[in-house]
Design a protein around this motif. Structure first.
Motif, mmCIF file in Angstrom:
data_model
loop_
_atom_site.group_PDB
_atom_site.id
_atom_site.type_symbol
_atom_site.label_atom_id
_atom_site.label_comp_id
_atom_site.label_asym_id
_atom_site.label_seq_id
_atom_site.Cartn_x
_atom_site.Cartn_y
_atom_site.Cartn_z
ATOM 1 N N LEU A 80 10.396 0.255 2.261
ATOM 2 C CA LEU A 80 10.116 0.491 0.850
ATOM 3 C C LEU A 80 11.169 1.400 0.225
ATOM 4 N N GLU A 81 11.409 1.172 -1.051
ATOM 5 C CA GLU A 81 12.262 2.049 -1.844
ATOM 6 C C GLU A 81 11.433 2.652 -2.973
ATOM 7 N N PRO A 82 11.497 3.975 -3.182
ATOM 8 C CA PRO A 82 10.708 4.590 -4.256
ATOM 9 C C PRO A 82 11.172 4.109 -5.634
ATOM 10 N N THR A 83 10.233 3.948 -6.534
ATOM 11 C CA THR A 83 10.586 3.654 -7.928
ATOM 12 C C THR A 83 11.095 4.942 -8.577
ATOM 13 N N GLN A 84 11.694 4.818 -9.745
ATOM 14 C CA GLN A 84 12.228 5.990 -10.437
ATOM 15 C C GLN A 84 11.141 6.991 -10.805
ATOM 16 N N TRP B 193 6.424 2.320 -4.768
ATOM 17 C CA TRP B 193 7.572 1.730 -4.091
ATOM 18 C C TRP B 193 7.697 0.231 -4.393
ATOM 19 N N THR B 194 8.893 -0.267 -4.256
ATOM 20 C CA THR B 194 9.122 -1.708 -4.204
ATOM 21 C C THR B 194 9.598 -2.043 -2.792
ATOM 22 N N ILE C 79 14.144 6.309 2.320
ATOM 23 C CA ILE C 79 13.448 5.036 2.411
ATOM 24 C C ILE C 79 12.124 5.299 3.120
ATOM 25 N N TYR C 80 11.176 4.408 2.942
ATOM 26 C CA TYR C 80 9.870 4.544 3.568
ATOM 27 C C TYR C 80 9.565 3.261 4.328
ATOM 28 N N TRP D 290 5.979 6.115 7.033
ATOM 29 C CA TRP D 290 7.013 7.005 7.571
ATOM 30 C C TRP D 290 8.144 7.146 6.568
ATOM 31 N N SER D 291 8.793 8.289 6.584
ATOM 32 C CA SER D 291 9.911 8.541 5.674
ATOM 33 C C SER D 291 11.179 8.784 6.487
#
Length: 270
Positions: free
Chosen positions: A261-265, A98-99, A170-171, A221-222
């Motif tokens: 957090l946002e997941p990377t590709q 994640w970023t 999002i996390y 958490w998601s």
């Protein structure tokens, strides 16, 4: 003794008697903020809190603001290299990448799992340190980041098993620095509290540190989005017992913070 001094002592005495009388009430609010006594044990806290033979590593990288694209390409290439190693492919796995969107900007987190525990970590370190392509990628990454931090973690046994998500999510990672000696108390309370947070399947993972910054806890958490996060958290407060779990755990915390957090590709969980 002066009259004023005597009246002052009488007033203090009355307050003490009143305080001691009300504090005997089991439902008094003070009972919710005092940490309960933990009995000594001959078993390690990690074994009491975790029953999984898997060790996780959490990498926290602060990349240079002008190097995000190059940095993520470097991490993706590193992931591909690890996957290409037959001796590691079945035991070493990237769980999430994640970023940070809200919190410490220009930061990335990568969560790896090692099936086989520290023995597998030792093996992976030996194999990768002798791989020229890996060391080249590691050196290249050093020029793209401002700092790197690594923690080895164990998963709490009472958390649901990690389930990878699809779609767009999002996390939130909520990180706690606990007072030394309070990890068992934390686990006892959250073993009950987690039951209030599984209705929407938002509980992704819960860890405590083994090596690195100690007495650290990370809850991940998601959520579908920030609005869903708000609604889910508000609904938890309507469940009887959630407020009590919060009241008992707050005194155990020295410091806490959260990041969105946002997941990377290339993150396995999205």
């Amino acid at each position: 003794m002066s009259c004023n001094h005597f009246r002052y002592i009488q007033g203090v005495s009355k307050n003490i008697r009143a305080f001691s009388t009300t504090s005997t009430n089991k439902d008094a609010w003070l009972s919710k903020i005092f940490v309960r006594k933990i009995e000594p044990t001959k078993e390690s806290h990690s074994r009491m809190l975790s029953d999984k033979e898997i060790v996780y590593s959490l990498q926290t990288h602060n990349f240079r603001p002008d190097s995000k694209k190059e940095y993520l390409t470097n991490v993706k290439n590193t992931l591909d290299l690890v996957k290409s190693q037959e001796s590691l492919s079945e035991a070493v796995e990237l769980v999430g990448s994640w970023t940070v969107n809200v919190g410490d900007q220009d930061q990335a987190l990568h969560l790896w799992s090692f099936k086989g525990g520290f023995e597998k970590i030792d093996s992976a370190n030996t194999i990768l340190s002798s791989n020229k392509d890996y060391t080249k990628l590691w050196d290249e990454q050093g020029k793209l980041v401002r700092s790197r931090h690594l923690q080895y973690l164990l998963a709490f046994s009472y958390w649901p098993q990690i389930k990878l998500r699809g779609g767009n999510n999002i996390y939130e990672i909520r990180s706690y620095a606990l007072k030394p000696g309070t990890m068992i108390e934390w686990g006892n309370n959250w073993a009950r509290a987690i039951n209030h947070r599984q209705n929407n399947n938002e509980a992704f993972a819960g860890f405590f540190s083994q090596i690195g910054r100690l007495y650290n806890v990370h809850h991940i958490w998601s959520y579908e989005n920030l609005q869903a996060r708000r609604e889910t958290r508000e609904s938890a407060w309507r469940n009887p017992g959630w407020d009590e779990c919060v009241a008992y755990t707050v005194p155990l915390i020295r410091e806490m913070h959260c990041r969105i957090l946002e997941p990377t590709q290339f993150s396995p969980t999205q």
